[in-house]
Motif scaffolding. Structure first.
Motif, short mmCIF file in Angstrom:
data_model
loop_
_atom_site.label_atom_id
_atom_site.label_comp_id
_atom_site.label_asym_id
_atom_site.label_seq_id
_atom_site.Cartn_x
_atom_site.Cartn_y
_atom_site.Cartn_z
N ASP A 50 20.67 -7.83 7.22
CA ASP A 50 21.85 -7.84 6.37
C ASP A 50 21.49 -7.22 5.03
O ASP A 50 20.42 -6.63 4.88
N GLU A 51 22.42 -7.33 4.04
CA GLU A 51 22.19 -6.71 2.74
C GLU A 51 20.95 -7.28 2.05
O GLU A 51 20.20 -6.55 1.39
N ILE A 52 20.75 -8.61 2.17
CA ILE A 52 19.57 -9.22 1.55
C ILE A 52 18.30 -8.70 2.24
O ILE A 52 17.27 -8.47 1.59
N GLY A 53 18.40 -8.51 3.56
CA GLY A 53 17.26 -7.94 4.27
C GLY A 53 16.97 -6.53 3.80
O GLY A 53 15.80 -6.13 3.64
N GLU A 54 18.03 -5.73 3.55
CA GLU A 54 17.83 -4.37 3.04
C GLU A 54 17.20 -4.40 1.65
O GLU A 54 16.36 -3.55 1.31
N LEU A 55 17.60 -5.39 0.84
CA LEU A 55 16.99 -5.53 -0.48
C LEU A 55 15.51 -5.87 -0.35
O LEU A 55 14.67 -5.36 -1.10
N GLY A 56 15.17 -6.74 0.63
CA GLY A 56 13.77 -7.06 0.86
C GLY A 56 12.97 -5.85 1.31
O GLY A 56 11.83 -5.63 0.88
N GLN A 57 13.58 -5.01 2.19
CA GLN A 57 12.90 -3.79 2.62
C GLN A 57 12.69 -2.83 1.46
O GLN A 57 11.63 -2.20 1.34
N ALA A 58 13.71 -2.72 0.59
CA ALA A 58 13.57 -1.86 -0.59
C ALA A 58 12.46 -2.37 -1.51
O ALA A 58 11.68 -1.59 -2.09
N PHE A 59 12.37 -3.72 -1.62
CA PHE A 59 11.31 -4.30 -2.45
C PHE A 59 9.93 -3.99 -1.86
O PHE A 59 9.01 -3.60 -2.59
N ASN A 60 9.80 -4.17 -0.54
CA ASN A 60 8.52 -3.87 0.10
C ASN A 60 8.14 -2.40 -0.07
O ASN A 60 6.97 -2.07 -0.32
N LYS A 61 9.14 -1.53 0.05
CA LYS A 61 8.88 -0.10 -0.13
C LYS A 61 8.44 0.18 -1.57
O LYS A 61 7.53 0.98 -1.82
N MET A 62 9.09 -0.47 -2.52
CA MET A 62 8.72 -0.27 -3.92
C MET A 62 7.28 -0.72 -4.17
O MET A 62 6.51 -0.03 -4.85
N VAL A 63 6.91 -1.88 -3.59
CA VAL A 63 5.54 -2.37 -3.77
C VAL A 63 4.54 -1.41 -3.12
O VAL A 63 3.48 -1.11 -3.70
N ASP A 64 4.88 -0.90 -1.90
CA ASP A 64 4.00 0.06 -1.25
C ASP A 64 3.84 1.32 -2.10
O ASP A 64 2.73 1.86 -2.24
N ASP A 65 4.96 1.80 -2.66
CA ASP A 65 4.89 3.00 -3.49
C ASP A 65 4.06 2.77 -4.74
O ASP A 65 3.29 3.65 -5.17
N LEU A 66 4.23 1.56 -5.33
CA LEU A 66 3.44 1.25 -6.53
C LEU A 66 1.95 1.19 -6.19
O LEU A 66 1.11 1.70 -6.95
N ALA A 67 1.64 0.54 -5.05
CA ALA A 67 0.24 0.45 -4.64
C ALA A 67 -0.34 1.84 -4.33
O ALA A 67 -1.47 2.17 -4.72
N LYS A 68 0.49 2.65 -3.65
CA LYS A 68 0.04 4.00 -3.32
C LYS A 68 -0.17 4.83 -4.59
O LYS A 68 -1.17 5.55 -4.73
N THR A 69 0.76 4.71 -5.51
CA THR A 69 0.64 5.43 -6.78
C THR A 69 -0.60 4.99 -7.55
O THR A 69 -1.35 5.81 -8.11
N GLY A 70 -0.82 3.66 -7.55
CA GLY A 70 -2.00 3.16 -8.24
C GLY A 70 -3.29 3.67 -7.62
O GLY A 70 -4.25 4.02 -8.31
N LYS A 71 -3.27 3.72 -6.26
CA LYS A 71 -4.46 4.24 -5.58
C LYS A 71 -4.68 5.71 -5.89
O LYS A 71 -5.82 6.15 -6.15
N GLU A 72 -3.58 6.49 -5.90
CA GLU A 72 -3.69 7.91 -6.21
C GLU A 72 -4.20 8.13 -7.63
O GLU A 72 -5.05 8.99 -7.89
N LEU A 73 -3.67 7.34 -8.54
CA LEU A 73 -4.11 7.47 -9.93
C LEU A 73 -5.59 7.13 -10.09
O LEU A 73 -6.32 7.77 -10.87
N LYS A 74 -6.00 6.11 -9.33
CA LYS A 74 -7.42 5.73 -9.40
C LYS A 74 -8.32 6.85 -8.89
O LYS A 74 -9.36 7.17 -9.49
N GLU A 75 -7.90 7.47 -7.75
CA GLU A 75 -8.69 8.58 -7.20
C GLU A 75 -8.73 9.77 -8.15
O GLU A 75 -9.79 10.39 -8.36
N LYS A 76 -7.58 10.11 -8.73
CA LYS A 76 -7.55 11.24 -9.66
C LYS A 76 -8.38 10.95 -10.91
O LYS A 76 -9.00 11.85 -11.48
N ASN A 77 -8.37 9.71 -11.33
CA ASN A 77 -9.16 9.33 -12.50
C ASN A 77 -10.66 9.50 -12.23
O ASN A 77 -11.42 9.94 -13.11
N GLU A 78 -11.08 9.17 -10.98
CA GLU A 78 -12.49 9.34 -10.63
C GLU A 78 -12.88 10.82 -10.64
O GLU A 78 -13.98 11.19 -11.07
N VAL A 79 -11.92 11.68 -10.13
CA VAL A 79 -12.20 13.12 -10.14
C VAL A 79 -12.28 13.64 -11.57
O VAL A 79 -13.20 14.42 -11.92
#
Length: 515
Positions: A212-241
């Motif tokens: 339902d709509e709340i489930g879609e909101l939960g999926q959007a939240f999970n996607k946001m967290v994944d994107d934030l984690a991915k972005t953080g990981k990318e930033l960490k790798e670029k910082n090492e380079v």
């Protein structure tokens, strides 16, 4: 006092169940019982009238066997307790000034029954009389019927009402459990996960997602967290380079990293982030209405109880109608909160690039209010007059709603920024104003956002739609907002975007879309 969503759900359901229970357990059985008694009284009275008429005819014709036949008319009724024929005698005083009517039992059935001529109706006995008057004698027929059948019928009605009330109670419990499981628990889980993400834990996920709509909101939240984690990981790798390069380029590389992080974070989350506070404010409004009308219903139910105790059924009906109207309002504002959540979910999704019929007026008005309350949440001192003029003849037009929404939101946010900066310069003598309007001509749609800020200087007017150009202080703007808006309007929708500005008086950004 703070009341959580789960408690509000239970209060609403309990209010409805209590109201229904009082109706089925008290009002309905009482009304049915009174109706049975009234019908029984009428029936016994009619029998008494019939017997009295038969006796009158028989006495008039001096047919005393007819008197016995008339009395025996009701002997076969199993409900009969007794039937008596009374004789009225007139007794005068010694001076013949006053008289008294004396009632005596002339004939009775069964013979062993000797009812008092003045006997009256009780809970177990219905007593009715019918008078007759002839030249031979005057008197009355007295009938007594037991109420055993009435008592049994009342018991059946009470048992049926108790069964129905119990069924509704258990159904209410099941509905409450279902609502708590599908609304309250997912919202609380999402809140707790958001708090932990805010503390820096990017491993949080919302589980048990519903369809339902709340489930879609939960999926959007999970996607946001994944994107934030991915972005953080990318930033960490670029910082090492970047750290492995020589010291002479270190400052430049650090600046590039900051710019890169800013661009990714801004373009990915800016729109939703800007709306968050406004969305919270807009959702709070319908929730406040739901809370208020729920509390009013609780008070109305208490009044309903009092009126039921007084047997004031006219006011009971009025109170029941008031409760019904409040329930409609609760439903309306619940749907309003649902609409806001759906709009936020649509804004958070990536653009599909597919055009679909869209209400431009609704989008402009929604983002106008969300942007305003978002800024108010960040800065309590911020304030601006909001003026709108929407052409109701526009209807729905084919656009990409997420893209056009971002353009309108960007222009409104810039307008609020412009009037805020002018307010800081001038002070209390300046009244900020932002005006949003729409208009339809023969083959074009105009969407305009106007402010009374400082305006755009002529020397930079040709640069404002260039990528990375911004007049905002470092860290407050990416310089991509107007550039992105220009591409969406011109390349995606085949329209135009124009600027009308006067130094010191304000600016107006006009989106022109083909019909």
């Amino acid at each position: 006092m703070h009341i959580n969503v789960k408690t509000k759900i239970w209060l609403t359901i309990c209010s409805i169940v209590l109201m229904f229970s009082f109706f089925t357990l008290y009002y309905f059985p009482r009304q049915q019982g009174n109706l049975l008694i009234d019908n029984y009284n009428t029936e016994v009275q009619n029998l008494a009238n019939t017997v009295a008429l038969g006796v009158k005819i028989a006495i008039t014709e001096q047919n005393f066997e007819g008197v016995q036949i008339a009395i025996e008319f009701v002997k076969g009724d199993p409900r009969l307790q007794f039937v008596s024929m009374l004789q009225y005698d007139t007794t005068w005083d010694a001076n013949h000034n006053n008289f008294q009517i004396k009632k005596t039992v002339f004939k009775t059935f069964p013979e062993n029954e000797h009812p008092d001529p003045e006997i009256v109706t009780t809970n177990t006995l219905i007593v009715k009389s019918a008078t007759f008057n002839t030249s031979v004698m005057s008197g009355a027929i007295l009938l007594g019927f037991n109420t055993n059948e009435i008592i049994k019928s009342k018991q059946k009605i009470t048992l049926a009402s108790l069964f129905v009330s119990s069924t509704v109670f258990f159904i209410g419990i099941l509905i409450g459990l279902w609502l708590a499981r599908n609304i309250s628990l997912p919202v609380l889980a999402l809140r707790d996960a958001a708090n932990r993400v805010g503390e820096g834990d990017l491993n949080q996920k919302v589980i048990h997602i519903h369809h339902d709509e709340i489930g879609e909101l939960g999926q959007a939240f999970n996607k946001m967290v994944d994107d934030l984690a991915k972005t953080g990981k990318e930033l960490k790798e670029k910082n090492e380079v970047l750290s492995s390069t020589n010291a002479t380029l270190n400052n430049t590389l650090l600046q590039l990293k900051d710019t890169h992080a800013q661009l990714i974070q801004s373009e990915k989350m800016a729109s939703l982030g800007e709306l968050t506070a406004g969305i919270a404010h807009e959702i709070q409004n319908p929730l406040n209405f739901v809370n208020n009308f729920s509390e009013i219903n609780i008070e109305l139910i208490e009044e309903l109880k009092e009126e039921l105790d007084k047997n004031n059924f006219t006011d009971v009906r009025v109170l029941a109608n008031d409760i019904k109207e409040n329930e409609k309002k609760i439903n309306h504002h619940g749907k309003r909160a649902d609409s806001i959540i759906k709009g936020m979910l649509q804004h958070s999704r990536s653009s599909s690039g597919v055009k679909e019929p869209t209400d431009i007026n609704a989008i402009a008005d929604e983002y106008f209010r969300l942007a305003y309350h978002g800024l108010r949440a960040k800065d309590k001192t911020f304030n601006a007059a909001m003026k709108t003029s929407y052409d109701e003849n526009i209807g729905k037009i084919d656009v990409v709603p997420q893209d056009i929404g971002r353009v309108i939101l960007n222009l409104i946010t810039n307008a609020f920024y412009a009037v805020t900066e002018k307010k800081k310069q001038i002070g209390n003598g300046f009244e900020p104003l932002v005006f949003v309007r729409t208009q339809k001509t023969d083959n074009k749609i105009f969407i305009a956002v106007k402010d009374n800020g400082n305006g755009v200087p002529q020397k930079i007017l040709d640069k404002i739609f260039q990528p990375f150009f911004t007049t905002k202080p470092t860290g407050q703007g990416t310089g991509l907002g107007l550039s992105m808006s220009y591409d969406i309007v011109t390349k995606v929708h085949g329209g135009e975007i124009k600027v009308v500005t006067t130094a010191g008086e304000g600016s107006e950004f006009i989106i022109i879309l083909p019909v």
